[in-house]
Scaffold this motif. Structure first.
Motif, PDB file in Angstrom:
ATOM      1  N   ILE A   1      61.147  35.825 -34.183  1.00 36.26           N
ATOM      2  CA  ILE A   1      60.859  34.921 -33.059  1.00 36.26           C
ATOM      3  C   ILE A   1      60.117  33.690 -33.555  1.00 36.26           C
ATOM      4  O   ILE A   1      60.429  32.548 -33.155  1.00 36.26           O
ATOM      5  CB  ILE A   1      60.059  35.659 -31.977  1.00 36.26           C
ATOM      6  CG1 ILE A   1      60.951  36.709 -31.285  1.00 36.26           C
ATOM      7  CG2 ILE A   1      59.505  34.671 -30.939  1.00 36.26           C
ATOM      8  CD1 ILE A   1      60.217  37.618 -30.321  1.00 36.26           C
TER       9      ILE A   1
ATOM     10  N   ALA B   1      62.523  31.315 -35.262  1.00 39.09           N
ATOM     11  CA  ALA B   1      63.349  30.595 -34.293  1.00 39.09           C
ATOM     12  C   ALA B   1      62.567  29.483 -33.611  1.00 39.09           C
ATOM     13  O   ALA B   1      63.057  28.352 -33.477  1.00 39.09           O
ATOM     14  CB  ALA B   1      63.892  31.577 -33.252  1.00 39.09           C
TER      15      ALA B   1
ATOM     16  N   ARG C   1      67.958  28.907 -31.278  1.00 40.07           N
ATOM     17  CA  ARG C   1      68.009  30.013 -30.336  1.00 40.07           C
ATOM     18  C   ARG C   1      68.048  31.322 -31.123  1.00 40.07           C
ATOM     19  O   ARG C   1      68.573  31.369 -32.238  1.00 40.07           O
ATOM     20  CB  ARG C   1      69.249  29.915 -29.448  1.00 40.07           C
ATOM     21  CG  ARG C   1      69.172  28.831 -28.381  1.00 40.07           C
ATOM     22  CD  ARG C   1      70.453  28.806 -27.553  1.00 40.07           C
ATOM     23  NE  ARG C   1      71.585  28.410 -28.361  1.00 40.07           N
ATOM     24  CZ  ARG C   1      72.785  29.002 -28.327  1.00 40.07           C
ATOM     25  NH1 ARG C   1      72.999  30.032 -27.520  1.00 40.07           N
ATOM     26  NH2 ARG C   1      73.771  28.576 -29.092  1.00 40.07           N
ATOM     27  N   LEU C   2      67.498  32.369 -30.528  1.00 40.51           N
ATOM     28  CA  LEU C   2      67.526  33.694 -31.149  1.00 40.51           C
ATOM     29  C   LEU C   2      68.077  34.694 -30.151  1.00 40.51           C
ATOM     30  O   LEU C   2      67.514  34.877 -29.065  1.00 40.51           O
ATOM     31  CB  LEU C   2      66.116  34.117 -31.584  1.00 40.51           C
ATOM     32  CG  LEU C   2      66.012  35.528 -32.196  1.00 40.51           C
ATOM     33  CD1 LEU C   2      66.734  35.577 -33.542  1.00 40.51           C
ATOM     34  CD2 LEU C   2      64.551  35.948 -32.361  1.00 40.51           C
TER      35      LEU C   2
ATOM     36  N   LYS D   1      57.625  36.635 -24.964  1.00 39.76           N
ATOM     37  CA  LYS D   1      58.328  35.521 -25.610  1.00 39.76           C
ATOM     38  C   LYS D   1      59.758  35.348 -25.091  1.00 39.76           C
ATOM     39  O   LYS D   1      60.379  34.325 -25.337  1.00 39.76           O
ATOM     40  CB  LYS D   1      58.367  35.738 -27.129  1.00 39.76           C
ATOM     41  CG  LYS D   1      57.005  35.899 -27.780  1.00 39.76           C
ATOM     42  CD  LYS D   1      56.256  34.592 -27.824  1.00 39.76           C
ATOM     43  CE  LYS D   1      54.869  34.754 -28.435  1.00 39.76           C
ATOM     44  NZ  LYS D   1      54.880  35.225 -29.816  1.00 39.76           N
ATOM     45  N   PHE D   2      60.273  36.362 -24.379  1.00 42.20           N
ATOM     46  CA  PHE D   2      61.631  36.253 -23.852  1.00 42.20           C
ATOM     47  C   PHE D   2      61.651  35.204 -22.740  1.00 42.20           C
ATOM     48  O   PHE D   2      60.939  35.329 -21.744  1.00 42.20           O
ATOM     49  CB  PHE D   2      62.107  37.593 -23.275  1.00 42.20           C
ATOM     50  CG  PHE D   2      62.256  38.703 -24.291  1.00 42.20           C
ATOM     51  CD1 PHE D   2      62.284  38.439 -25.645  1.00 42.20           C
ATOM     52  CD2 PHE D   2      62.382  40.015 -23.870  1.00 42.20           C
ATOM     53  CE1 PHE D   2      62.426  39.460 -26.574  1.00 42.20           C
ATOM     54  CE2 PHE D   2      62.540  41.044 -24.784  1.00 42.20           C
ATOM     55  CZ  PHE D   2      62.555  40.767 -26.140  1.00 42.20           C
TER      56      PHE D   2
ATOM     57  N   GLN E   1      65.722  30.101 -25.131  1.00 43.26           N
ATOM     58  CA  GLN E   1      65.658  30.026 -26.587  1.00 43.26           C
ATOM     59  C   GLN E   1      65.525  31.415 -27.215  1.00 43.26           C
ATOM     60  O   GLN E   1      66.164  31.709 -28.214  1.00 43.26           O
ATOM     61  CB  GLN E   1      64.476  29.158 -27.041  1.00 43.26           C
ATOM     62  CG  GLN E   1      64.456  28.952 -28.566  1.00 43.26           C
ATOM     63  CD  GLN E   1      63.359  28.012 -29.028  1.00 43.26           C
ATOM     64  OE1 GLN E   1      62.535  27.562 -28.242  1.00 43.26           O
ATOM     65  NE2 GLN E   1      63.338  27.715 -30.318  1.00 43.26           N
ATOM     66  N   ILE E   2      64.723  32.261 -26.611  1.00 45.58           N
ATOM     67  CA  ILE E   2      64.543  33.640 -27.080  1.00 45.58           C
ATOM     68  C   ILE E   2      65.186  34.555 -26.048  1.00 45.58           C
ATOM     69  O   ILE E   2      64.653  34.754 -24.951  1.00 45.58           O
ATOM     70  CB  ILE E   2      63.055  33.986 -27.278  1.00 45.58           C
ATOM     71  CG1 ILE E   2      62.351  32.904 -28.116  1.00 45.58           C
ATOM     72  CG2 ILE E   2      62.903  35.366 -27.897  1.00 45.58           C
ATOM     73  CD1 ILE E   2      62.936  32.707 -29.516  1.00 45.58           C
TER      74      ILE E   2
ATOM     75  N   TYR F   1      66.973  38.089 -24.840  1.00 41.32           N
ATOM     76  CA  TYR F   1      67.153  39.527 -25.038  1.00 41.32           C
ATOM     77  C   TYR F   1      68.438  39.972 -24.363  1.00 41.32           C
ATOM     78  O   TYR F   1      68.613  39.798 -23.161  1.00 41.32           O
ATOM     79  CB  TYR F   1      65.961  40.303 -24.495  1.00 41.32           C
ATOM     80  CG  TYR F   1      66.115  41.800 -24.603  1.00 41.32           C
ATOM     81  CD1 TYR F   1      66.511  42.391 -25.804  1.00 41.32           C
ATOM     82  CD2 TYR F   1      65.890  42.636 -23.508  1.00 41.32           C
ATOM     83  CE1 TYR F   1      66.670  43.758 -25.914  1.00 41.32           C
ATOM     84  CE2 TYR F   1      66.040  44.019 -23.609  1.00 41.32           C
ATOM     85  CZ  TYR F   1      66.442  44.573 -24.816  1.00 41.32           C
ATOM     86  OH  TYR F   1      66.597  45.936 -24.913  1.00 41.32           O
TER      87      TYR F   1
END
Length: 337
Positions: free
Chosen positions: A191, A194, A200-201, A224-225, A229-230, A232
């Motif tokens: 994370i 990224a 983006r991850l 962080k989700f 950008q992050i 899940y």
């Protein structure tokens, strides 16, 4: 040959979702059959292969020690009765399963996919035995158990035909992390990479169920989700893994432990996606620098390696990994042993 594969109960073969060794056992059963061998399987209920299945035990990963003791007796009884029916017994389950056939002429391969309990190896090899070979899924994993007996490294495998490669991705293609979200897997580092590089991850994997790792997930990861950008994605099946991995510019593998093999690295390579991994455990054996990824020491080096990821030819990345890790290659390795 007449081949018997053995696997602990707990998860049926093939596994409906997650199950690393269970998936391997199924692939080898089908590949041995394709090559003309007569294959039988001794495994948990609801298992199926193209050959004969002998079910035993219970499919419950949290089953009691008493249940596991009963299962051991069932395997011993089976082998004492049937040992002359097979040319090769390939055991992915408990080493103790092999005790009744240690001295018999049947060929025996004992395969490990995690660090090895040396006491068991010492005890078994101290007994009279014939035609017994130990294998583990990496040189690193072999080093954890190679205290006595004959040892060979035979890497884990995947069926490359199940993965759809992409020879090119867009310049703004995302990074990817795949695996259970325990702290030792290093998702927090992925994370950070990224965020610091503006990529983006995509994250695929199970939420931890142990108290310490669930706390790690709730405190350090889940906040962080952001869905932008992050991102899940949840647990992914094989089709979904292939879909998302083929879209990614790189798989990040910032592990904080000595990974015995790391199947997700090979799954990424099967999609043409190179891997940037920390130099721990088997990573230097799976990644060949500049061909299918980069081996790095820390987060800063991972960020620098990202700048070179475009230099890796994705078709060549897949082809090189195929030559080392496809099930057709690894099954022949076992049969040659």
């Amino acid at each position: 040959m007449k081949i018997l594969l053995i696997m602990d109960p707990g998860i049926p073969i093939p596994p409906p979702q997650y199950g690393g060794h269970e998936r391997l056992v199924y692939m080898f059963a089908e590949e041995y059959t394709r090559l003309g061998h007569e294959v039988s399987l001794l495994a948990g209920p609801e298992s199926h292969i193209s050959g004969q299945v002998y079910p035993f035990g219970k499919n419950n990963l949290k089953r009691s020690k008493w249940q596991k003791a009963k299962e051991l007796l069932l395997v011993w009884q089976f082998l004492l009765i049937k040992k002359r029916d097979f040319d090769l017994i390939h055991n992915f389950g408990r080493l103790a399963y092999l005790l009744p056939v240690l001295k018999s002429h049947v060929k025996k391969v004992m395969t490990y996919g995690r660090p090895v309990a040396q006491e068991g190896v010492k005890a078994v090899t101290a007994c009279p035995h014939k035609n017994l070979i130990f294998t583990a899924c990496s040189d690193y994993c072999v080093s954890t158990g190679n205290v006595s007996g004959r040892w060979e490294t035979v890497y884990n495998a995947i069926d490359f035909s199940k993965y759809d490669p992409a020879d090119q991705v867009k310049p703004d293609a995302p990074l990817m992390f795949l695996g259970r979200m325990d702290q030792i897997k290093g998702l927090h580092t992925a994370i950070e990479v990224a965020l610091e590089t503006g990529n983006r991850l995509l994250i695929g994997g199970n939420i931890p169920d142990t108290a310490d790792n669930l706390s790690y997930f709730k405190e350090q990861i889940e906040p962080k989700f952001d869905g932008k950008q992050i991102i899940y994605l949840g647990p992914l099946d094989d089709r979904q893994k292939s879909h998302y991995l083929s879209q990614a510019k790189a798989l990040l593998f910032p592990i904080e432990w000595n990974e015995p093999f790391g199947m997700v690295m090979v799954e990424a390579m099967a999609c043409g996606t190179p891997v940037i991994g920390f130099k721990r455990g088997s990573v230097p054996e799976v990644i060949t620098e500049g061909k299918n990824g980069f081996i790095v020491e820390n987060k800063e080096a991972m960020i620098r390696a990202l700048q070179k990821i475009i230099t890796i030819d994705r078709a060549a990345c897949r082809a090189f990994a195929f030559s080392k890790f496809d099930v057709s290659i690894i099954a022949k390795h076992y049969l040659n042993l």
